[in-house]
Design an enzyme around this catalytic site. Structure first.
Site, short mmCIF file in Angstrom:
data_model
loop_
_atom_site.label_atom_id
_atom_site.label_comp_id
_atom_site.label_asym_id
_atom_site.label_seq_id
_atom_site.Cartn_x
_atom_site.Cartn_y
_atom_site.Cartn_z
CG ASP A 1 38.77 48.43 44.71
OD1 ASP A 1 38.15 48.32 45.94
OD2 ASP A 1 38.43 49.08 43.74
CD1 TRP B 1 35.40 44.90 39.36
CD2 TRP B 1 37.35 43.59 39.48
NE1 TRP B 1 36.34 44.98 38.34
CE2 TRP B 1 37.50 44.13 38.31
CE3 TRP B 1 38.51 42.60 39.82
CZ2 TRP B 1 38.48 44.05 37.43
CZ3 TRP B 1 39.43 42.30 38.71
CH2 TRP B 1 39.45 43.13 37.47
CG ASP C 1 43.16 48.79 40.69
OD1 ASP C 1 42.45 49.02 41.89
OD2 ASP C 1 42.94 48.59 39.54
#
Length: 675
Positions: free
Chosen positions: A525, A589, A498
């Site tokens: 991600d 997501w 992230d």
């Protein structure tokens, strides 16, 4: 965000230090204090003097520096309200309140302020910057007054006008100056316009010291610019790149100054040229030591003169159609012994001064806050920006490592974060908070909730070491944005899981982010969220987690279903140290299982590494990637392919998915066209 399949294998941990080595051999400091280059940390000393040294040079950049040059740069320098809060004033009460305050302020003047009663003073206390916004800030029939002892004042980019009394050309009955200072020190008067004022447009009196007067326009006046008013010989003053037009006398008159350095000034069109005595240009009076260099005098009577007790050295100036006195005697002094400067050629002075003197939009476009010279941390500089900020504020960050968390709240738009080093790797903002200690958003090193924010020439990092911790919540953001119209240029985003989240305040609210010529790295991600985000001409590094089958996911969009534009990666290069066929381009997501989060990603005209899987899109949390909006177009490299598992746009479709289409919105935003 929480990813049930994103846990890093413990044995495969890697520290951010290794990542930084790949991204530019950065060495992160572990101390809590910002570690900046010694010269930059000096702030008011060597760094500021060095930065100002070229202020008179031909390059346009020197015309706009917010750092004073000349005598105002010496003996600790002149920083004005630096270190204080930024305020905007639109009326006399606001200007008077902040100008007279004890604490430092950077005071932006918006529009015209009419002073009452006519000719009244606005008291200016120490540690103030007063600057006109754009080129329309002005003070009408009033005076800025610096009382004895006042110091460290910057007055820039204002028009000060119309305090003359009709029929009182000599101003015998009034003393309405534009700016008056008595026994003040460290003052910079720059890029102002003075017009139609009684008595003096600028009076620097009673042993004021360390003053620079640059790039001003003096016009339509009798007693224009006087210096002195004592028999002491203390004043040190630099006067450069000023335009004197339709002014009669004191252009300037310098009485008993220790050092007066006049260079690159333009004198023309004198008022009342038929007065044979009191219409003149420069006058070295009393025991003044004056040096004049590379100035230009056109149609001037008595261009420069000196008392028998004074000294005046002139060199390199041009005189066109001048008459009267041209006095030169004595040795005066060598300005180079005090500060560095390089005069423009005299022949260039008329064009330069006419173009650059007086209020300028570029000068008034932004206020600059220097970190750490004037504000100890980046957050301290952001805190100085007012809520509802309506003018550009540049937070100029000197090279160094700043271990802190930075938050730009929604109420503080129009901020630019600017690294001042030669490379983005020289200026690093870093912290090490994981989501386990504050949630995913709380982990972000830098969080930008405001709109119209830019960041350039910086590195943002989260150096949380996953391998050293066993946590349920290893997400560790370098940056999170929720504002609209955000630009990152020549920036680096460093992390693991992230790394960069570009989001919006609410699912149906569209925020736009433009990332150009930048570097983004991570493993799981690491480019995600629901904002419309363009990555152009970037390098994206997919980091190996040590797996032979699955090393992670580049994108994880949560684009709202009503927004056709999510992530666009274009004209970029994706690189990886992961084994071939072990990295996904992305997965959808759905925060909290929201079915309306229908991710959109287009990767086009981009080089893909062998690490990309042959089926590069994958499911997430029970949601199929096939229900998302994932596509490629005209990619290249060993990881590029066209198969049933890799949706491709057709040429006609691709015309609707351009950088402009992603960013324009309803307001026509086009940051990509400014380069």
């Amino acid at each position: 965000m929480t990813h049930p399949t994103s846990k890093r294998p413990p044995a495969a941990g890697r520290t951010l230090a290794a990542s930084l080595g790949l991204a530019g051999a950065l060495a992160l400091a572990t101390a809590g204090q910002a570690q900046a280059a010694p010269a930059a940390a000096a702030g008011t000393g060597a760094a500021r003097s060095a930065a100002a040294a070229g202020a008179g040079e031909g390059a346009a950049g020197g015309r706009w520096t917010d750092v004073p040059h000349g005598f105002a740069s010496l003996a600790g320098g002149t920083t004005g309200g630096a270190g204080g809060k930024v305020v905007t004033v639109t009326d006399q009460a606001g200007l008077a309140k902040y100008a007279a305050a004890e604490e430092p302020y950077i005071i932006r003047v918006r529009g015209s302020i009419a002073v009452e009663p006519f000719g009244a003073d606005i008291a200016v206390a120490s540690d103030k910057t007063i600057v006109g916004m754009g080129d329309t800030g002005e003070i009408v029939h009033g005076e800025l007054h610096l009382a004895p002892g006042t110091h460290n004042v910057i007055i820039r980019n204002l028009t000060i006008r119309d305090s003359a009394v009709e029929g009182d050309w000599d101003c015998k009955d009034t003393d309405f100056d534009g700016i008056q200072m008595d026994t003040a020190h460290h003052v910079w008067v720059d890029h102002n316009r003075f017009s139609n004022i009684c008595d003096g447009q600028l009076d620097i009196r009673k042993d004021s010291e360390y003053v620079t007067v640059s790039y001003n326009r003096f016009e339509n006046n009798n007693k224009t610019f006087g210096i002195g008013w004592t028999s002491n010989v203390r004043t040190q003053i630099t006067v450069d790149h000023n335009w004197f037009a339709d002014t009669k006398q004191r252009n300037p008159s310098v009485d008993n100054a220790a050092y007066a350095h006049l260079y690159n000034n333009y004198l023309t069109a004198q008022a009342d040229p038929d007065d044979p005595v009191w219409t003149y240009g420069n006058w070295s009076r009393g025991k003044t030591r004056m040096v004049i260099e590379n100035s230009y005098y056109r149609d001037v009577q008595h261009p420069y003169q000196a008392d028998a007790t004074a000294e005046l050295v002139e060199r390199g100036s041009i005189l066109q159609n001048t008459t009267g006195r041209h006095d030169e005697w004595g040795e005066a002094f060598d300005p180079h012994a005090f500060y560095a400067y390089r005069p423009d050629p005299a022949a260039a002075v008329p064009a330069l001064v006419q173009r650059f003197s007086g209020p300028q939009k570029r000068v008034g476009d932004a206020v600059t806050l220097h970190v750490p010279a004037d504000y100890p941390t980046v957050q301290a500089a952001v805190d100085a920006v007012p809520a509802g900020n309506d003018g550009r504020v540049v937070v100029a960050v000197a090279p160094g490592t700043y271990r802190e968390k930075v938050f730009v709240p929604a109420a503080k738009p129009n901020i630019s974060l600017q690294g001042t080093g030669q490379k983005r790797s020289e200026t690093v903002i870093v912290h090490d908070t994981p989501a386990a200690y504050g949630g995913s958003s709380g982990s972000a090193t830098v969080r930008i909730a405001a709109s119209d924010v830019t960041a350039r020439n910086l590195t943002f990092a989260n150096d949380f070491d996953e391998a050293a911790h066993e946590l349920n919540g290893e997400q560790a953001l370098a940056v999170k944005t929720t504002g609209d119209r955000i630009v990152f240029e020549d920036t680096a985003f460093l992390g693991n899981q992230d790394t960069l989240m570009t989001d919006s305040p609410a699912p149906a609210t569209v925020s736009r982010v433009y990332i150009r010529d930048s570097y983004i790295e991570g493993d799981v991600d690491f480019l995600y969220g629901r904002a419309t985000t363009v990555v152009e001409r970037g390098v994206i590094k997919a980091l190996s987690r040590g797996s032979a089958t699955n090393n992670g996911y580049i994108t994880a969009p949560s684009t709202w279903k009503g927004n056709p534009y999510g992530f666009l990666i274009t004209r970029s290069r994706i690189v990886s140290d992961a084994p071939a066929g072990t990295f996904h381009l992305g997965r959808p997501w759905h925060p909290g299982g929201d079915p309306d989060a229908v991710g959109q990603v287009l990767i086009r005209d981009t080089w893909l590494p062998a690490a990309v899987k042959s089926a590069p899109w994958t499911d997430m949390s029970g949601f199929s990637w096939k229900d998302a909006r994932f596509a490629e177009y005209r990619n290249s490299g060993p990881g590029a392919a066209v198969t049933a598992d890799r949706p491709q746009l057709g040429a006609e479709e691709a015309r609707a998915y351009t950088v402009a289409a992603y960013l324009r919105g309803t307001d026509g935003w086009a940051p990509h066209t400014r380069h």
